[in-house]
Design an enzyme around this catalytic site. Structure first.
Site, PDB file in Angstrom:
ATOM      1  N   HIS A 280      -4.515 -10.677 -46.000  1.00  0.00           N
ATOM      2  CA  HIS A 280      -5.722  -9.882 -46.165  1.00  0.00           C
ATOM      3  C   HIS A 280      -5.784  -9.385 -47.600  1.00  0.00           C
ATOM      4  O   HIS A 280      -4.746  -9.079 -48.189  1.00  0.00           O
ATOM      5  CB  HIS A 280      -5.704  -8.685 -45.208  1.00  0.00           C
ATOM      6  CG  HIS A 280      -7.053  -8.083 -45.028  1.00  0.00           C
ATOM      7  ND1 HIS A 280      -7.552  -7.147 -45.887  1.00  0.00           N
ATOM      8  CD2 HIS A 280      -8.016  -8.323 -44.107  1.00  0.00           C
ATOM      9  CE1 HIS A 280      -8.770  -6.823 -45.487  1.00  0.00           C
ATOM     10  NE2 HIS A 280      -9.080  -7.534 -44.419  1.00  0.00           N
ATOM     11  N   ASP A 337      -8.055 -11.296 -36.927  1.00  0.00           N
ATOM     12  CA  ASP A 337      -8.457 -12.539 -36.272  1.00  0.00           C
ATOM     13  C   ASP A 337      -7.335 -13.272 -35.557  1.00  0.00           C
ATOM     14  O   ASP A 337      -7.580 -14.254 -34.864  1.00  0.00           O
ATOM     15  CB  ASP A 337      -9.058 -13.505 -37.310  1.00  0.00           C
ATOM     16  CG  ASP A 337     -10.379 -12.989 -37.827  1.00  0.00           C
ATOM     17  OD1 ASP A 337     -11.162 -12.510 -37.002  1.00  0.00           O
ATOM     18  OD2 ASP A 337     -10.608 -13.044 -39.043  1.00  0.00           O
TER      19      ASP A 337
HETATM   20  N1  ACO Z   1      -1.245 -18.643 -45.313  1.00  0.00           N
HETATM   21  C1  ACO Z   1      -0.445 -19.078 -46.319  1.00  0.00           C
HETATM   22  N2  ACO Z   1      -0.458 -18.568 -47.560  1.00  0.00           N
HETATM   23  C2  ACO Z   1      -1.324 -17.580 -47.806  1.00  0.00           C
HETATM   24  C3  ACO Z   1      -2.195 -17.078 -46.807  1.00  0.00           C
HETATM   25  C4  ACO Z   1      -2.124 -17.650 -45.522  1.00  0.00           C
HETATM   26  N3  ACO Z   1      -2.909 -17.215 -44.535  1.00  0.00           N
HETATM   27  N4  ACO Z   1      -2.951 -16.088 -47.339  1.00  0.00           N
HETATM   28  C5  ACO Z   1      -2.583 -15.981 -48.618  1.00  0.00           C
HETATM   29  N5  ACO Z   1      -1.582 -16.877 -48.910  1.00  0.00           N
HETATM   30  C6  ACO Z   1      -0.865 -17.021 -50.175  1.00  0.00           C
HETATM   31  C7  ACO Z   1      -1.708 -17.742 -51.214  1.00  0.00           C
HETATM   32  O1  ACO Z   1      -1.487 -19.124 -51.175  1.00  0.00           O
HETATM   33  C8  ACO Z   1      -1.206 -17.107 -52.486  1.00  0.00           C
HETATM   34  O2  ACO Z   1       0.058 -17.678 -52.769  1.00  0.00           O
HETATM   35  P1  ACO Z   1       0.507 -17.990 -54.290  1.00  0.00           P
HETATM   36  O3  ACO Z   1       0.700 -16.654 -54.924  1.00  0.00           O
HETATM   37  O4  ACO Z   1       1.755 -18.808 -54.162  1.00  0.00           O
HETATM   38  O5  ACO Z   1      -0.611 -18.775 -54.903  1.00  0.00           O
HETATM   39  C9  ACO Z   1      -0.941 -15.650 -52.094  1.00  0.00           C
HETATM   40  O6  ACO Z   1      -0.659 -15.704 -50.686  1.00  0.00           O
HETATM   41  C10 ACO Z   1      -2.114 -14.724 -52.353  1.00  0.00           C
HETATM   42  O7  ACO Z   1      -3.268 -15.276 -51.692  1.00  0.00           O
HETATM   43  P2  ACO Z   1      -4.781 -15.139 -52.175  1.00  0.00           P
HETATM   44  O8  ACO Z   1      -5.539 -16.317 -51.695  1.00  0.00           O
HETATM   45  O9  ACO Z   1      -4.806 -14.826 -53.643  1.00  0.00           O
HETATM   46  O10 ACO Z   1      -5.210 -13.833 -51.389  1.00  0.00           O
HETATM   47  P3  ACO Z   1      -6.688 -13.312 -51.240  1.00  0.00           P
HETATM   48  O11 ACO Z   1      -6.600 -11.837 -51.209  1.00  0.00           O
HETATM   49  O12 ACO Z   1      -7.588 -13.933 -52.238  1.00  0.00           O
HETATM   50  O13 ACO Z   1      -7.132 -13.885 -49.810  1.00  0.00           O
HETATM   51  C11 ACO Z   1      -7.436 -14.125 -47.500  1.00  0.00           C
HETATM   52  C12 ACO Z   1      -7.160 -13.155 -48.652  1.00  0.00           C
HETATM   53  C13 ACO Z   1      -8.711 -14.929 -47.802  1.00  0.00           C
HETATM   54  C14 ACO Z   1      -7.648 -13.347 -46.224  1.00  0.00           C
HETATM   55  C15 ACO Z   1      -6.224 -15.085 -47.338  1.00  0.00           C
HETATM   56  O14 ACO Z   1      -5.075 -14.336 -47.007  1.00  0.00           O
HETATM   57  C16 ACO Z   1      -6.457 -16.189 -46.317  1.00  0.00           C
HETATM   58  O15 ACO Z   1      -7.005 -17.241 -46.663  1.00  0.00           O
HETATM   59  N6  ACO Z   1      -6.061 -15.977 -45.017  1.00  0.00           N
HETATM   60  C17 ACO Z   1      -6.311 -16.935 -43.986  1.00  0.00           C
HETATM   61  C18 ACO Z   1      -7.766 -16.818 -43.510  1.00  0.00           C
HETATM   62  C19 ACO Z   1      -7.998 -15.571 -42.711  1.00  0.00           C
HETATM   63  O16 ACO Z   1      -7.239 -15.231 -41.810  1.00  0.00           O
HETATM   64  N7  ACO Z   1      -9.102 -14.883 -43.014  1.00  0.00           N
HETATM   65  C20 ACO Z   1      -9.509 -13.675 -42.299  1.00  0.00           C
HETATM   66  C21 ACO Z   1      -9.373 -12.474 -43.164  1.00  0.00           C
HETATM   67  S1  ACO Z   1      -9.710 -11.016 -42.284  1.00  0.00           S
HETATM   68  C22 ACO Z   1     -11.359 -11.031 -42.035  1.00  0.00           C
HETATM   69  O17 ACO Z   1     -12.158 -11.502 -42.768  1.00  0.00           O
HETATM   70  C23 ACO Z   1     -11.777 -10.400 -40.886  1.00  0.00           C
END
Ligand code: ACO
Length: 402
Positions: A280, A337
């Site tokens: 998140h 979720d």
């Molecule tokens: N699985 C694996 N790796 C992840 C995940 C995940 N679910 N989420 C983040 N990471 C990793 C990224 O690859 C990144 O790694 P790195 O530093 O090696 O490049 C690091 O964690 C930071 O991730 P970002 O993408 O920069 O985080 P951001 O804050 O932009 O994204 C998000 C947040 C979109 C929720 C992300 O965690 C994600 O894609 N999660 C999966 C989708 C999801 O569950 N979305 C629902 C969110 S809650 C909602 O909207 C109700």
């Protein structure tokens, strides 16, 4: 002569903040979120208390009006909403035009936008009475639109709302009743869905809410603004994640339930695979909503006497991730979720409806934020800046000469 220095200077001092990670676009008194400690409060009331003791419409009233309603205020609010649940008969024809396999989120967003053609009195956002009417209409009609979208997808006749039923009961009946057989309302399902709607009701400046505010900042009407919010919610990185989680769990199940190899894929970032329902932008500890929903998933499944192999896979994934360096070092915990889809599935909703259920829950938050934005003195149109990276100046060359 062309002066690049002047061109650059004209932009003034601009900060580039990708994904708005550190930029507050608004002041807001609606929702308090502490991502470090995992705290979420609506209008100061802890989410845990609201989920346990309140109802969705009471929470909707509180988000929109600022305080918990008194007995008569809540009764009036419910009464008004009940009176507006019907859709204009012409709205039904929109569903005739959509292909049968249309995604319900697309239908939801289109039909909500179309409401502004039926309620042209909503077009002046500064008319307080009309703002109230649009609020009631949206809250009342979105469950009807959602149920119609579902009925369209399975080719069943639409079921009209019934005014003697509560908000959630009415929605469940419109979704699952067929003329040959009345849907039997189960109190366990009603109360679990009500709780889930409460937990989704607002989450400060998330992607869809910011979209509602941005569109609304141009003084577009509430229906147009909320329709844009529904579109923003649809994506798999936002509300669409609940559908993606279930598809991910089904994929692992089809693969013989091999959690280890899936986690390995995620860690190696193979084909951009992510552990859906984890991570998140703001929570860097447990999402407080996920804690409540995990408990609810157990309760609902056992009350309905359903065992779900996918729940076992989800529990294994969570256990694995919470003790794995990759997830721990990046503060990746289950979000709202991760477990919702399992509950929705046990209730009988198809996967494509999951994000629609999120939209039903988030609606009061969108409305409350739209009101706050419109009423804010000196509120300005939302208009981000950019850092231009293109060509500075070129002479036009006619097509024959290129
Ligand atoms: N699985 C694996 N790796 C992840 C995940 C995940 N679910 N989420 C983040 N990471 C990793 C990224 O690859 C990144 O790694 P790195 O530093 O090696 O490049 C690091 O964690 C930071 O991730 P970002 O993408 O920069 O985080 P951001 O804050 O932009 O994204 C998000 C947040 C979109 C929720 C992300 O965690 C994600 O894609 N999660 C999966 C989708 C999801 O569950 N979305 C629902 C969110 S809650 C909602 O909207 C109700």
């Amino acid at each position: 002569g062309f002066d690049i220095g002047k061109l650059r200077a004209n932009t003034g001092l601009v900060t580039l903040d990708s994904g708005y990670g550190n930029t507050a676009a608004y002041k807001s008194a609606i929702t308090y979120l502490d991502g470090e400690q995992g705290i979420l409060r609506y209008r100061g009331y802890p989410i845990e208390q609201l989920a346990e003791r309140s109802s969705f419409l009471e929470v909707a009233y509180t988000l929109i009006n600022g305080d918990l309603p008194k007995v008569d205020e809540l009764a009036d609010f419910k009464n008004e909403i009940t009176q507006h649940t019907l859709l204009h008969e012409d709205v039904k024809r929109f569903f005739d035009g959509f292909p049968r396999d249309a995604h319900p989120m697309a239908m939801l967003s289109s039909v909500v936008s179309a409401l502004s053609t039926f309620y042209q009195d909503s077009h002046n956002p500064f008319d307080e009475e009309q703002r109230h009417l649009s609020t009631i209409r949206l809250l009342a009609k979105l469950p009807t639109i959602a149920a119609y979208a579902y009925k369209k997808s399975i080719g069943h006749p639409f079921v009209y709302p019934r005014n003697d039923l509560g908000y959630v009961e009415n929605f469940l009946r419109m979704t699952f009743s067929v003329p040959a057989q009345e849907y039997e309302l189960d109190p366990v399902v009603v109360s679990a869905l009500d709780k889930l709607l409460i937990l989704h009701a607002d989450h400060e400046q998330n992607c869809s809410t910011s979209t509602v505010r941005l569109v609304g900042s141009s003084q577009a009407n509430m229906f147009a603004s909320i329709s844009a919010g529904i579109s923003a919610l649809w994506g798999p990185l936002h509300g669409g994640a609940n559908q993606s989680v279930l598809e991910m769990l089904e994929g692992i199940q089809a693969n013989g339930g091999d959690v280890d190899s899936f986690i390995r894929k995620v860690k190696n970032k193979e084909d951009g695979v992510r552990l859906m329902g984890f991570g998140h932008r703001v929570y860097k500890s447990f999402d407080p909503r996920a804690k409540i929903i995990k408990a609810a998933a157990h309760d609902v499944l056992s009350a309905l006497g359903k065992s779900d192999e996918l729940l076992d896979i989800a529990l294994k994934l969570e256990e694995h991730a919470l003790s794995d360096e990759y997830f721990v070092s990046r503060n990746l915990y289950p979000n709202v979720d991760f477990y919702t889809g399992l509950i929705y599935r046990a209730m009988g909703f198809p996967t494509e409806m999951f994000t629609v259920l999120f939209a039903l829950g988030r609606l009061p938050g969108w409305i409350a934020q739209w009101h706050e934005m419109i009423k804010e003195p000196g509120s300005r149109i939302g208009r981000p800046r950019q850092i231009y990276t293109g060509e500075v100046l070129r002479d036009f060359v006619p097509v024959e000469g290129r």
